[in-house]
Scaffold this motif. Structure first.
Motif, PDB file in Angstrom:
ATOM      1  N   UNK A  65     -17.175  38.017 -98.378  1.00 28.99           N
ATOM      2  CA  UNK A  65     -18.481  38.492 -97.936  1.00 28.99           C
ATOM      3  C   UNK A  65     -18.785  38.129 -96.477  1.00 28.99           C
ATOM      4  N   UNK A  66     -17.813  37.536 -95.800  1.00 29.55           N
ATOM      5  CA  UNK A  66     -18.035  37.051 -94.438  1.00 29.55           C
ATOM      6  C   UNK A  66     -17.518  38.040 -93.402  1.00 29.55           C
ATOM      7  N   UNK A  67     -18.369  38.417 -92.468  1.00 24.93           N
ATOM      8  CA  UNK A  67     -17.978  39.306 -91.377  1.00 24.93           C
ATOM      9  C   UNK A  67     -17.003  38.567 -90.466  1.00 24.93           C
ATOM     10  N   UNK A  68     -15.877  39.219 -90.124  1.00 26.99           N
ATOM     11  CA  UNK A  68     -14.883  38.588 -89.243  1.00 26.99           C
ATOM     12  C   UNK A  68     -14.539  39.460 -88.031  1.00 26.99           C
ATOM     13  N   UNK A 122     -26.968  32.726 -93.393  1.00 26.06           N
ATOM     14  CA  UNK A 122     -26.371  33.372 -94.565  1.00 26.06           C
ATOM     15  C   UNK A 122     -25.943  34.810 -94.280  1.00 26.06           C
ATOM     16  N   UNK A 123     -26.785  35.593 -93.624  1.00 28.90           N
ATOM     17  CA  UNK A 123     -26.487  37.001 -93.344  1.00 28.90           C
ATOM     18  C   UNK A 123     -26.476  37.325 -91.859  1.00 28.90           C
ATOM     19  N   UNK A 124     -26.468  36.301 -91.013  1.00 29.34           N
ATOM     20  CA  UNK A 124     -26.587  36.559 -89.580  1.00 29.34           C
ATOM     21  C   UNK A 124     -25.386  36.010 -88.812  1.00 29.34           C
ATOM     22  N   UNK A 125     -25.078  36.706 -87.717  1.00 25.81           N
ATOM     23  CA  UNK A 125     -23.907  36.382 -86.923  1.00 25.81           C
ATOM     24  C   UNK A 125     -24.215  36.515 -85.441  1.00 25.81           C
ATOM     25  N   UNK A 126     -23.525  35.711 -84.634  1.00 20.73           N
ATOM     26  CA  UNK A 126     -23.525  35.892 -83.188  1.00 20.73           C
ATOM     27  C   UNK A 126     -22.194  36.562 -82.854  1.00 20.73           C
ATOM     28  N   UNK A 127     -22.287  37.739 -82.248  1.00 24.01           N
ATOM     29  CA  UNK A 127     -21.101  38.531 -81.941  1.00 24.01           C
ATOM     30  C   UNK A 127     -20.838  38.476 -80.445  1.00 24.01           C
ATOM     31  N   UNK A 128     -19.597  38.255 -80.066  1.00 22.13           N
ATOM     32  CA  UNK A 128     -19.152  38.430 -78.694  1.00 22.13           C
ATOM     33  C   UNK A 128     -18.134  39.556 -78.728  1.00 22.13           C
ATOM     34  N   UNK A 129     -18.257  40.475 -77.787  1.00 25.76           N
ATOM     35  CA  UNK A 129     -17.347  41.609 -77.800  1.00 25.76           C
ATOM     36  C   UNK A 129     -17.138  42.190 -76.421  1.00 25.76           C
ATOM     37  N   UNK A 130     -16.157  43.066 -76.347  1.00 26.37           N
ATOM     38  CA  UNK A 130     -15.875  43.807 -75.120  1.00 26.37           C
ATOM     39  C   UNK A 130     -16.483  45.187 -75.258  1.00 26.37           C
ATOM     40  N   UNK A 131     -17.411  45.510 -74.342  1.00 26.11           N
ATOM     41  CA  UNK A 131     -18.057  46.818 -74.354  1.00 26.11           C
ATOM     42  C   UNK A 131     -17.544  47.607 -73.147  1.00 26.11           C
ATOM     43  N   UNK A 141     -22.760  39.503 -75.631  1.00 26.20           N
ATOM     44  CA  UNK A 141     -23.054  38.688 -76.814  1.00 26.20           C
ATOM     45  C   UNK A 141     -24.386  39.152 -77.393  1.00 26.20           C
ATOM     46  N   UNK A 142     -24.445  39.304 -78.720  1.00 27.60           N
ATOM     47  CA  UNK A 142     -25.652  39.780 -79.381  1.00 27.60           C
ATOM     48  C   UNK A 142     -25.670  39.295 -80.822  1.00 27.60           C
ATOM     49  N   UNK A 143     -26.817  39.460 -81.468  1.00 32.40           N
ATOM     50  CA  UNK A 143     -26.978  39.069 -82.870  1.00 32.40           C
ATOM     51  C   UNK A 143     -26.835  40.276 -83.780  1.00 32.40           C
ATOM     52  N   UNK A 144     -26.236  40.047 -84.950  1.00 29.84           N
ATOM     53  CA  UNK A 144     -26.050  41.096 -85.945  1.00 29.84           C
ATOM     54  C   UNK A 144     -26.357  40.512 -87.310  1.00 29.84           C
ATOM     55  N   UNK A 145     -27.069  41.276 -88.134  1.00 30.26           N
ATOM     56  CA  UNK A 145     -27.386  40.864 -89.504  1.00 30.26           C
ATOM     57  C   UNK A 145     -26.745  41.828 -90.483  1.00 30.26           C
ATOM     58  N   UNK A 146     -26.251  41.309 -91.594  1.00 31.19           N
ATOM     59  CA  UNK A 146     -25.622  42.130 -92.632  1.00 31.19           C
ATOM     60  C   UNK A 146     -26.331  41.869 -93.947  1.00 31.19           C
ATOM     61  N   UNK A 147     -26.771  42.938 -94.617  1.00 31.28           N
ATOM     62  CA  UNK A 147     -27.416  42.855 -95.936  1.00 31.28           C
ATOM     63  C   UNK A 147     -26.814  43.921 -96.822  1.00 31.28           C
TER      64      UNK A 147
END
Length: 192
Positions: A65-68, A122-131, A141-147
């Motif tokens: 259930x974990x975003x990777x 529990x459902x929130x992540x800090x994402x770093x990415x190449x745009x 870097x931004x925040x993302x939530x998954x439900x």
């Protein structure tokens, strides 16, 4: 007989371990592009404009259930305003697609690839990415939530880093009330 049971037992244990490991392995979930919505909002001295842009393709990667991880391609040819109508809408939409802004004829897509995912709750992540926009890649870097089967993210993007110059005080002096701020917002509501 005992000699035959040991190899059979070992084979059963290895087979069971392999099945258990596969069940918790990486799971790539494709974004439902029809059900997902991406809204942009840009600001100028005298107000703002907003609109939508379509996801061309995308996926989120999970381990259990974990975003990777994740990656997205945006269809820049679909960028358009939702706060105007008629000729005003046509002019703004055309201008956004022109070389003054996103140059969609030469750069029909933009992309985002996650490079680091950190759970912050529990459902929130800090994402770093190449745009990548207009052929230029920057780290964001931004925040993302998954439900369940939905994800939501809010991004703030500095267009001047991608050579989107029109009306930018980073490139032009004396714009006064014609200035358009460099940062614009993206809010993505995704379903997968």
């Amino acid at each position: 007989m005992k000699n035959k049971i040991k190899p059979l037992a070992m084979t059963a244990i290895i087979a069971f371990s392999s099945v258990s490991y596969a069940a918790v392995g990486k799971d790539e979930k494709q974004v439902n592009i029809e059900a997902s919505k991406v809204v942009w909002k840009g600001y100028k001295v005298t107000g703002s404009h907003e609109g939508t842009i379509q996801v061309k393709e995308g996926e989120l990667e999970f381990e259990g259930d974990t975003l990777i991880g994740g990656s997205f391609i945006m269809d820049m040819t679909t960028i358009g305003s939702t706060d105007l109508q008629g000729d005003y809408k046509g002019k703004l939409d055309g201008h956004l697609k022109s070389d003054d802004f996103f140059g969609v004829e030469k750069y029909p897509t933009a992309s985002l690839v996650f490079t680091d995912v950190k759970a912050t709750g529990k459902n929130s992540y800090e994402i770093t990415g190449d745009i990548t926009i207009k052929g230029t890649t920057e780290t964001i870097t931004f925040d993302l939530s998954v439900y369940g089967s939905k994800a939501n993210a809010s991004l703030k993007i500095d267009r001047s880093k991608f050579d989107v110059r029109y009306g930018s005080t980073s490139f032009f002096d004396g714009l006064k009330d014609k200035a358009i701020y460099d940062e614009f917002d993206i809010v993505a509501d995704l379903e997968f």
